[in-house]
Design an enzyme around this catalytic site. Structure first.
Site, PDB file in Angstrom:
ATOM      1  N   PRO A   2       8.553  14.048   0.804  1.00 26.70           N
ATOM      2  CA  PRO A   2       9.387  14.726  -0.206  1.00 26.70           C
ATOM      3  C   PRO A   2      10.763  14.084  -0.324  1.00 26.70           C
ATOM      4  CG  PRO A   2       8.489  16.300   1.375  1.00 26.70           C
ATOM      5  CD  PRO A   2       8.223  14.921   1.915  1.00 26.70           C
ATOM      6  N   GLU A   3      11.111  13.695  -1.536  1.00 26.81           N
ATOM      7  CA  GLU A   3      12.432  13.146  -1.820  1.00 26.81           C
ATOM      8  C   GLU A   3      13.184  14.181  -2.661  1.00 26.81           C
ATOM      9  OE1 GLU A   3      12.164   9.067  -3.274  1.00 26.81           O
ATOM     10  OE2 GLU A   3      10.298   8.767  -2.203  1.00 26.81           O
TER      11      GLU A   3
END
Ligand code: ZN
Length: 273
Positions: A2-3
């Site tokens: 997850p960014e």
């Protein structure tokens, strides 16, 4: 992993269920994701606290309690947060459960337990966030600030984009995509990026992050939104995960290399200079 868009999506999904709720009880099932605090102390010190706000900083979900302390969750590779009506049972990847005064439950699950959960005082949070770079979607983040983040040091532009002390929230997927969109070779030294290129990269990066949030992020493998679904931006990727396929802009085959920063770097040798 997850960014920024994925963590933003999670924070937005869980926020309406958390803000204003009082924590009735906490159970830590797998203590190894906690940093700097033991499981019993974590459980005890959260019970009875009211949640004042839920936000994102870089790739972290930040839950602010009304006494100023923050629960900071870094989902890293395989972590996810979910609010549900009923307790999540029969799931061996659940690491922390939080029972809320509303009857709902917040669950942190992490398959490989590479994530991290901190409980920080207001002062410790101030020090923590000061070490992170600017947020790309904040109003003050201009092309000049991106250029400043890229200046100095002898590192590749892709690595500079992903350095959380220079710029917050950008990881491998969006660094690859933004550099392709801006037509910049990811292996170039960051300090060789011209003012005009920095302006283009800024425009593309901000646009990509915004569009990905609108599509609730990119699910390549494990990422799930705060409602447990996959994101939809993966269908919009131009280079990431597309080795040997034709470049959407010039038709040359996309190259995959690990020579830039040991991570998977996808680029087009035809139109990224
Ligand atoms: Zn191309």
């Amino acid at each position: 992993m997850p960014e920024l868009p994925e963590v933003e999506t999670i924070a937005r999904d869980i926020r309406p269920h958390l803000v204003g709720a009082v924590i009735r009880g906490v159970r830590v099932l797998k203590a190894d994701i906690l940093r700097g605090i033991g499981p019993r102390a974590f459980e005890r010190s959260l019970a009875g606290c009211r949640i004042a706000a839920v936000s994102r900083r870089a790739k972290h979900v930040v839950i602010r309690l009304d006494d100023g302390r923050r629960v900071v969750i870094q989902p890293r590779m395989t972590g996810s947060l979910l609010v549900s009506e009923a307790p999540v049972t029969a799931d061996r990847y659940v690491t922390i459960t939080v029972r809320l005064s509303t009857g709902r439950q917040l669950t942190y699950r992490d398959v490989r337990r590479l994530g991290a959960v901190h409980l920080l005082s207001a002062e410790a949070w101030t020090r923590y966030t000061a070490r992170l770079g600017p947020e790309p979607l904040e109003a003050g983040f201009t092309a000049a600030r991106l250029a400043a983040a890229l200046a100095g040091g002898r590192l590749a532009v892709k690595k500079a984009l992903m350095d959380q002390r220079r710029l917050a929230g950008v990881g491998n997927i969006y660094a690859n995509e933004a550099l392709w969109s801006a037509g910049i070779d990811p292996s170039r030294l960051a300090r060789t990026v011209t003012t005009a290129e920095a302006r283009r990269l800024h425009h593309e990066l901000v646009g990509i992050l915004r569009r990905s949030i609108r599509r609730r992020g990119t699910t390549v493998r494990d990422y799930r939104t705060g409602t447990g679904e996959a994101g939809a931006y993966q269908s919009r990727l131009n280079v990431y995960g597309r080795a040997h396929r034709p470049c959407p802009r010039c038709g040359r085959r996309i190259v995959l290399t690990h020579a830039v920063d040991a991570r998977a770097t996808y680029f087009c040798p035809g139109c990224q200079r």
